[in-house]
Design a protein around this motif. Structure first.
Motif, mmCIF file in Angstrom:
data_model
loop_
_atom_site.group_PDB
_atom_site.id
_atom_site.type_symbol
_atom_site.label_atom_id
_atom_site.label_comp_id
_atom_site.label_asym_id
_atom_site.label_seq_id
_atom_site.Cartn_x
_atom_site.Cartn_y
_atom_site.Cartn_z
ATOM 1 N N ALA A 21 -20.329 -59.034 -4.196
ATOM 2 C CA ALA A 21 -19.885 -58.614 -2.865
ATOM 3 C C ALA A 21 -18.596 -59.321 -2.472
ATOM 4 O O ALA A 21 -17.693 -58.705 -1.879
ATOM 5 N N THR A 22 -18.479 -60.611 -2.817
ATOM 6 C CA THR A 22 -17.254 -61.368 -2.509
ATOM 7 C C THR A 22 -16.051 -60.722 -3.177
ATOM 8 O O THR A 22 -14.972 -60.594 -2.575
ATOM 9 N N LYS A 23 -16.218 -60.304 -4.437
ATOM 10 C CA LYS A 23 -15.126 -59.654 -5.168
ATOM 11 C C LYS A 23 -14.741 -58.328 -4.500
ATOM 12 O O LYS A 23 -13.547 -58.027 -4.335
ATOM 13 N N CYS A 24 -15.759 -57.540 -4.127
ATOM 14 C CA CYS A 24 -15.470 -56.259 -3.471
ATOM 15 C C CYS A 24 -14.769 -56.474 -2.133
ATOM 16 O O CYS A 24 -13.825 -55.747 -1.787
ATOM 17 N N TYR A 25 -15.204 -57.474 -1.380
ATOM 18 C CA TYR A 25 -14.541 -57.785 -0.112
ATOM 19 C C TYR A 25 -13.081 -58.184 -0.353
ATOM 20 O O TYR A 25 -12.179 -57.763 0.384
ATOM 21 N N LYS A 154 -29.551 -46.397 17.838
ATOM 22 C CA LYS A 154 -28.286 -47.123 17.986
ATOM 23 C C LYS A 154 -27.111 -46.238 17.576
ATOM 24 O O LYS A 154 -27.280 -45.192 16.953
ATOM 25 N N ILE A 155 -25.935 -46.722 17.952
ATOM 26 C CA ILE A 155 -24.697 -46.142 17.423
ATOM 27 C C ILE A 155 -24.255 -47.085 16.319
ATOM 28 O O ILE A 155 -23.937 -48.254 16.580
ATOM 29 N N LEU A 156 -24.208 -46.629 15.089
ATOM 30 C CA LEU A 156 -23.904 -47.510 13.964
ATOM 31 C C LEU A 156 -22.498 -47.243 13.424
ATOM 32 O O LEU A 156 -22.072 -46.087 13.301
ATOM 33 N N PRO A 157 -21.761 -48.310 13.100
ATOM 34 C CA PRO A 157 -20.393 -48.154 12.586
ATOM 35 C C PRO A 157 -20.389 -47.677 11.139
ATOM 36 O O PRO A 157 -21.292 -47.994 10.361
ATOM 37 N N ILE A 158 -19.353 -46.919 10.776
ATOM 38 C CA ILE A 158 -19.108 -46.486 9.399
ATOM 39 C C ILE A 158 -17.815 -47.157 8.951
ATOM 40 O O ILE A 158 -16.734 -46.887 9.490
ATOM 41 N N TYR A 159 -17.905 -48.068 7.991
ATOM 42 C CA TYR A 159 -16.749 -48.842 7.539
ATOM 43 C C TYR A 159 -16.177 -48.271 6.240
ATOM 44 O O TYR A 159 -16.887 -47.586 5.485
ATOM 45 N N PRO A 160 -14.907 -48.577 5.943
ATOM 46 C CA PRO A 160 -14.390 -48.275 4.600
ATOM 47 C C PRO A 160 -15.205 -49.062 3.577
ATOM 48 O O PRO A 160 -15.637 -50.182 3.858
ATOM 49 N N LEU A 161 -15.398 -48.488 2.411
ATOM 50 C CA LEU A 161 -16.233 -49.142 1.394
ATOM 51 C C LEU A 161 -15.428 -49.425 0.122
ATOM 52 O O LEU A 161 -14.388 -48.821 -0.114
ATOM 53 N N LYS A 162 -15.950 -50.338 -0.670
ATOM 54 C CA LYS A 162 -15.347 -50.671 -1.951
ATOM 55 C C LYS A 162 -16.444 -51.120 -2.903
ATOM 56 O O LYS A 162 -17.306 -51.920 -2.535
ATOM 57 N N GLY A 163 -16.416 -50.612 -4.134
ATOM 58 C CA GLY A 163 -17.342 -51.080 -5.158
ATOM 59 C C GLY A 163 -18.796 -50.936 -4.757
ATOM 60 O O GLY A 163 -19.261 -49.862 -4.345
ATOM 61 N N ILE A 170 -22.344 -54.196 4.902
ATOM 62 C CA ILE A 170 -21.260 -54.603 5.805
ATOM 63 C C ILE A 170 -21.792 -54.780 7.224
ATOM 64 O O ILE A 170 -21.440 -55.747 7.917
ATOM 65 N N ARG A 171 -22.648 -53.861 7.674
ATOM 66 C CA ARG A 171 -23.221 -54.015 9.017
ATOM 67 C C ARG A 171 -23.995 -55.325 9.121
ATOM 68 O O ARG A 171 -23.888 -56.053 10.124
#
Length: 696
Positions: A21-25, A154-163, A170-171
């Motif tokens: 996850a650190t690498k993807c971030y 709830k209203i949940l956020p949709i973030y850009p993703l990687k890997g 992310i949430r």
């Protein structure tokens, strides 16, 4: 309390964030807590209400409780490529209806989603052969008593993703960081927040990620964007402190020299040229040194304005330095100045790195003694050996091609210099209000009379022969053309056409048409000789790299061919197109493109086809590339805007600018209690690194 930008803990210190996850971030540019909280959601999912299966139509989203009824497979029998299908039925309080979950590549869900168990389902449905199906879904086990889990309602956020990163990961990580901070420091004065109905920074940031309603995140974004734009304006406009000359230079009226020059012109100045001259003249005569950007489309007459304004300064006995980025362009300017100004008795000198030996020594002596009025050149003007007797006015053409240090090196050769920056790449209004906020901006929009709009054609490989025939017609009319290619020879990428091979091809295609090859590896004398022959009509076409992008004015040239146009930026395409259409003759630009176009390339070519307006093109360039790419600040830390849009938030930019100007005028040191929040923010967590902000 904590400033967002001061959360420097590594993302890897969060629970459950391992090396993968650190690498993807890191691939997303996220290294710290601050980076992750600054990641803006691209959308939000509304899970606040039940959407039962029985009430859904094609394309709608399920948000309900379901029970797994059965597992089945479809596909070739006795094959390991069969696909799992899970039948579920709605068991919510609205519950009725059934749905098939099609698990492409996820046959492992047979063991995870068990028959008879209840799950919370979220996913978009479609109807296929009369059956309601869903292939992209999220399933979460229901609570022990069969009710909705926490993710519902709830209203949940949709973030850009990687890997391997998922929305759930992310949430989870965003929530973990938010829970670690009791309260985020406020960054805007209470008076501004009240006046513009803004939230506190803490409330806005938390709502931005996890809004209680879909409407509330708009309010949060406005607050965060206003804060971002306010500090961008504040920092840029704090630098808007001109040097004082001490006394005014007198009333701002044209000198006799200026009036004579204008009267002797074979054409009238445009209304915009007259307006800009008044603005510049007023600055030149004021107590404060001028700091002005002159922008105008290709061929709008900026250089002529520069020469006329120079006459205003020369009447005081001072000197003028005119710097251009290339020897080719500076030599063109020198020839133009000599033709226009020497009949008035103005002494012109040309200085570049190629001027050497005794000639250079004598020229430097003449400049130092004040025996030269206007010195035109390249980077050589700011070298240590160049000194002026009384440099008062510095003009820099194509200003974006020079670094800050280079401009300062030239300005430091004068005590209190007036500075005029010129650009044929118009600055979008939003950028002129922000990044260029410490400059006064003059604009020439009108073109000289009798100019005919250039017709732009998009040319695919299949249309190439028609293009060659159309250009042949122009040659028969006695007109001239440019053929521009992205590289000099065929080394490297073999699928790109180059000037060397295409020059030979075109000579065979147009055997009786005189031509020449020009590119950056030729020495300056050879390039100037070729351009002189082209200017005199001895050559009908040039085969060139983008070396002809600026500074060449051939009224008889009516055709511009740009090969691999999809590889050029909008600014370069517009500059190259501006080499034609410089007279009353109808001119044409042919943008030749290949088969594999990116979405951005398609947008650029579409913009060029639609418009000749450099200001519209600049605005579209801002939308396509983003402000950092245009201003060269992508890596500097400046203009990394997370919430505001320089292409869409003009009203917000105007409001932020007015507030910044008001405070800088009434309380520049931020001493009042209300403004102490600004002083504290700039001191403890400046939103923009000021050492990196000389971007104009």
């Amino acid at each position: 309390m904590q400033y967002l930008r001061n959360l420097k803990d590594s993302i890897s210190t969060l629970p459950k964030v391992g090396p993968s996850a650190t690498k993807c971030y890191s691939e997303m540019g996220i290294f710290t807590f601050s980076d992750l909280l600054s990641l803006s959601p691209r959308a939000w999912e509304d899970r606040s209400m039940i959407h039962a299966l029985g009430e859904l139509e094609d394309g709608m989203t399920a948000n309900t409780l379901v029970e797994v009824v059965a597992h089945s497979y479809f596909g070739p029998k006795f094959s390991n490529k069969r696909t799992l299908k899970i039948l579920v039925k709605d068991v919510s309080q609205k519950g009725y209806g059934r749905l098939s979950l099609v698990c492409f590549g996820r046959n492992f869900l047979e063991k995870t989603l068990k028959v008879g168990h209840i799950y919370y389902l979220y996913g978009t449905v479609s109807r296929h052969m009369g059956e309601l199906q869903c292939s992209q879904f999220e399933m979460t086990p229901a609570t022990e008593d069969g009710d909705f889990p926490d993710s519902f309602g709830k209203i949940l956020p949709i973030y850009p993703l990687k890997g391997t990163l998922s929305q759930r990961i992310i949430r989870r990580d965003v929530l973990a960081i938010l829970s670690k901070v009791d309260r985020f420091e406020e960054e805007l004065p209470l008076s501004i927040r009240t006046k513009h109905s803004l939230l506190s920074f803490d409330e806005a940031l938390r709502i931005w990620h996890f809004p209680p309603s879909l409407s509330s995140h708009d309010h949060a974004r406005k607050t965060l964007a206003f804060s971002e734009l306010f500090y961008l304006q504040l920092v840029a406009r704090r630098r808007n402190v001109s040097l004082a000359r001490g006394t005014s230079q007198g009333p701002s009226t044209p000198t006799k020299l200026e009036l004579k020059f204008i009267e002797d012109l074979p054409f009238p100045l445009t209304a915009d040229q007259m307006t800009v001259l008044k603005e510049i003249r007023k600055d030149l005569d004021s107590e404060q040194a001028m700091n002005r950007l002159l922008q105008g489309d290709v061929g709008s007459g900026k250089t002529l304005v520069a020469w006329i304004s120079s006459l205003h300064v020369l009447s005081t006995g001072a000197q003028v330095a005119f710097m251009a980025p290339t020897e080719l362009l500076s030599r063109q300017h020198a020839e133009s100045a000599a033709r226009l100004l020497e009949p008035l008795g103005i002494r012109i000198a040309f200085l570049t790195g190629s001027v050497k030996g005794k000639e250079r020594k004598l020229l430097l002596q003449a400049i130092a003694k004040g025996n030269v009025d206007i010195i035109i050149g390249t980077h050589a003007l700011f070298s240590k050996e160049v000194s002026f007797k009384n440099l008062r006015y510095v003009i820099i053409d194509e200003q974006h091609r020079f670094g800050v240090e280079q401009r300062l090196a030239l300005l430091q050769k004068a005590e209190v210099p007036d500075l005029l920056l010129m650009t044929a790449t118009p600055i979008p209004r939003t950028l002129s209000l922000t990044v260029f906020g410490n400059l006064n901006v003059s604009t020439i929009r009108t073109m000289p009379p009798q100019r005919v709009p250039i017709v732009t054609h998009l040319v695919s490989e299949g249309s190439r022969e028609r293009m060659y025939k159309a250009i042949s017609v122009e040659f028969k009319r006695g007109h001239q053309a440019y053929f521009v290619y992205p590289r000099i020879d065929d080394t490297g990428e073999s699928n790109l056409r180059d000037v060397t091979n295409m020059f030979e091809f075109l000579k065979e295609h147009y055997p009786q048409v005189p031509s020449a090859l020009i590119h950056s590896k030729l020495d300056e004398e050879e390039k100037m000789a070729i351009l002189k022959n082209y200017q005199e009509g001895k050559l009908q076409y040039l085969v060139s790299t983008s070396v002809v992008e600026v500074g060449i004015d051939i009224p008889n040239a009516t055709c511009m061919v740009i090969e691999h146009a999809d590889r050029f930026g909008l600014s370069a395409l517009h500059q190259l197109r501006g080499r034609v259409g410089r007279s009353h003759l109808q001119s044409y630009c042919f943008l030749v493109f290949g088969n594999d176009l990116t979405d951005d390339a398609k947008q650029r070519l579409k913009v060029m086809k639609e418009s000749n307006d450099g200001f519209y093109i600049a605005e579209q360039d801002l939308v396509i590339r983003g402000p950092g790419e245009i201003t060269g600040t992508r890596q500097s830390g400046f203009l990394r805007l997370h919430y505001a849009s320089l292409s869409e938030d003009l009203d917000l930019i105007e409001q932020a600018r007015k507030e910044a100007d008001r405070i800088l005028l009434t309380d520049p040191a931020f001493l009042t209690e209300d403004n102490s929040v600004i002083r504290r923010t700039l001191s403890e967590s400046s939103p923009f690194e000021e050492e990196n902000q000389e971007v104009f």
